[in-house]
Motif scaffolding. Structure first.
Motif, short mmCIF file in Angstrom:
data_model
loop_
_atom_site.label_atom_id
_atom_site.label_comp_id
_atom_site.label_asym_id
_atom_site.label_seq_id
_atom_site.Cartn_x
_atom_site.Cartn_y
_atom_site.Cartn_z
N GLN A 103 34.11 -12.40 18.84
CA GLN A 103 33.30 -11.34 18.23
C GLN A 103 32.53 -11.88 17.03
O GLN A 103 31.37 -11.52 16.83
CB GLN A 103 34.19 -10.18 17.80
CG GLN A 103 34.76 -9.40 18.95
CD GLN A 103 35.74 -8.32 18.48
OE1 GLN A 103 36.23 -8.35 17.36
NE2 GLN A 103 36.02 -7.38 19.37
N ALA A 104 33.16 -12.74 16.24
CA ALA A 104 32.48 -13.32 15.08
C ALA A 104 31.32 -14.20 15.53
O ALA A 104 30.22 -14.15 14.96
CB ALA A 104 33.46 -14.13 14.25
N ARG A 105 31.53 -15.00 16.58
CA ARG A 105 30.44 -15.83 17.12
C ARG A 105 29.28 -14.96 17.60
O ARG A 105 28.13 -15.23 17.30
CB ARG A 105 30.94 -16.66 18.30
CG ARG A 105 31.69 -17.88 17.93
CD ARG A 105 32.08 -18.62 19.20
NE ARG A 105 32.86 -19.79 18.90
CZ ARG A 105 33.72 -20.34 19.73
NH1 ARG A 105 33.91 -19.81 20.92
NH2 ARG A 105 34.39 -21.41 19.39
N ALA A 106 29.61 -13.92 18.38
CA ALA A 106 28.56 -13.05 18.92
C ALA A 106 27.78 -12.39 17.78
O ALA A 106 26.54 -12.27 17.86
CB ALA A 106 29.18 -11.98 19.82
N TYR A 107 28.46 -11.98 16.74
CA TYR A 107 27.80 -11.32 15.61
C TYR A 107 26.84 -12.29 14.91
O TYR A 107 25.71 -11.93 14.59
CB TYR A 107 28.84 -10.80 14.62
CG TYR A 107 28.24 -9.91 13.57
CD1 TYR A 107 28.03 -8.57 13.82
CD2 TYR A 107 27.87 -10.41 12.34
CE1 TYR A 107 27.46 -7.75 12.88
CE2 TYR A 107 27.31 -9.60 11.38
CZ TYR A 107 27.10 -8.27 11.66
OH TYR A 107 26.52 -7.47 10.71
N LEU A 108 27.28 -13.52 14.69
CA LEU A 108 26.44 -14.50 13.99
C LEU A 108 25.30 -15.03 14.86
O LEU A 108 24.27 -15.44 14.35
CB LEU A 108 27.30 -15.66 13.48
CG LEU A 108 28.24 -15.29 12.33
CD1 LEU A 108 29.22 -16.42 12.06
CD2 LEU A 108 27.46 -14.95 11.08
N TYR A 113 20.69 -13.07 12.28
CA TYR A 113 21.23 -14.35 11.83
C TYR A 113 20.83 -15.50 12.74
O TYR A 113 20.45 -16.56 12.26
CB TYR A 113 22.74 -14.25 11.66
CG TYR A 113 23.12 -13.11 10.75
CD1 TYR A 113 22.81 -13.14 9.40
CD2 TYR A 113 23.71 -11.96 11.25
CE1 TYR A 113 23.10 -12.08 8.57
CE2 TYR A 113 24.01 -10.90 10.43
CZ TYR A 113 23.70 -10.96 9.09
OH TYR A 113 23.99 -9.92 8.27
N GLY A 114 20.91 -15.34 14.04
CA GLY A 114 20.43 -16.32 15.00
C GLY A 114 21.06 -17.69 14.90
O GLY A 114 20.38 -18.70 15.07
N CYS A 115 22.35 -17.76 14.64
CA CYS A 115 23.03 -19.05 14.54
C CYS A 115 23.19 -19.66 15.93
O CYS A 115 23.33 -18.96 16.92
CB CYS A 115 24.41 -18.87 13.91
SG CYS A 115 24.35 -18.27 12.22
N LYS A 133 25.97 -17.08 4.85
CA LYS A 133 25.04 -15.97 5.12
C LYS A 133 25.38 -14.74 4.30
O LYS A 133 24.73 -13.70 4.42
CB LYS A 133 25.08 -15.59 6.61
CG LYS A 133 24.80 -16.73 7.54
CD LYS A 133 23.35 -16.81 7.86
CE LYS A 133 23.14 -17.89 8.91
NZ LYS A 133 21.83 -18.42 8.87
N GLY A 134 26.44 -14.80 3.47
CA GLY A 134 26.83 -13.67 2.65
C GLY A 134 27.62 -12.62 3.40
O GLY A 134 27.59 -11.45 3.08
N LEU A 135 28.37 -13.06 4.43
CA LEU A 135 29.16 -12.14 5.25
C LEU A 135 30.64 -12.47 5.15
O LEU A 135 31.01 -13.63 4.90
CB LEU A 135 28.75 -12.25 6.73
CG LEU A 135 27.30 -11.97 7.07
CD1 LEU A 135 27.03 -12.32 8.52
CD2 LEU A 135 26.98 -10.52 6.82
#
Length: 141
Positions: A103-108, A113-115, A133-135
């Protein structure tokens, strides 16, 4: 206070939904869902537009539970991109609802963010990128 909300439609990969805003009919595209060996990922739509958020949350599909809130984060005080905590030099936004590495990967990897996946290979790397990124992910120990 301005917030960014991610809405999800579970069980669907893509869906175009129409919402009434006054006399206008607005089409919103839920995309990014997947069904693969790692699991089922819902179609999503992320917005910081309060008008669209109100239209989605007042819809019949939202009331029936077809559309749900996946993530919600405060992104500022509504007067620009300045965090609500004026005394802090580097504000961290707490993103709730993220409980694991996937979930963290998908969010970023999602907008804004487009990581790249290469930057997010393990828990330490994900937490470091999120911090830059301030998250923060308080639900993920």
């Amino acid at each position: 206070m301005k917030k960014r909300v991610t809405y999800e439609i579970h069980g669907q990969i893509e869906r175009n939904s129409y919402f009434r805003i006054g006399k206008a009919l607005v089409r919103i595209e839920f995309t990014g869902g997947a069904v693969n060996s790692t699991g089922v990922y819902p179609a999503q739509y992320t917005t910081d537009n309060a008008l669209f958020q109100r239209a989605i949350e007042n819809s019949d599909a939202f009331r029936r539970g077809e559309i749900r809130v996946g993530h919600s984060e405060v992104i500022g005080d509504g007067h620009g991109d300045v965090p609500a905590d004026e005394g802090a030099t580097a504000a961290t936004v707490a993103v709730t609802g993220v409980t694991n590495l996937q979930q963290a990967r998908a969010y970023l990897m999602a907008e804004p963010y487009g990581c790249a996946l290469g930057e997010l290979q393990n828990k330490a790397a994900v937490k470091a990128v999120a911090g830059s990124k301030g998250l923060s992910f308080p639900d993920w120990p």
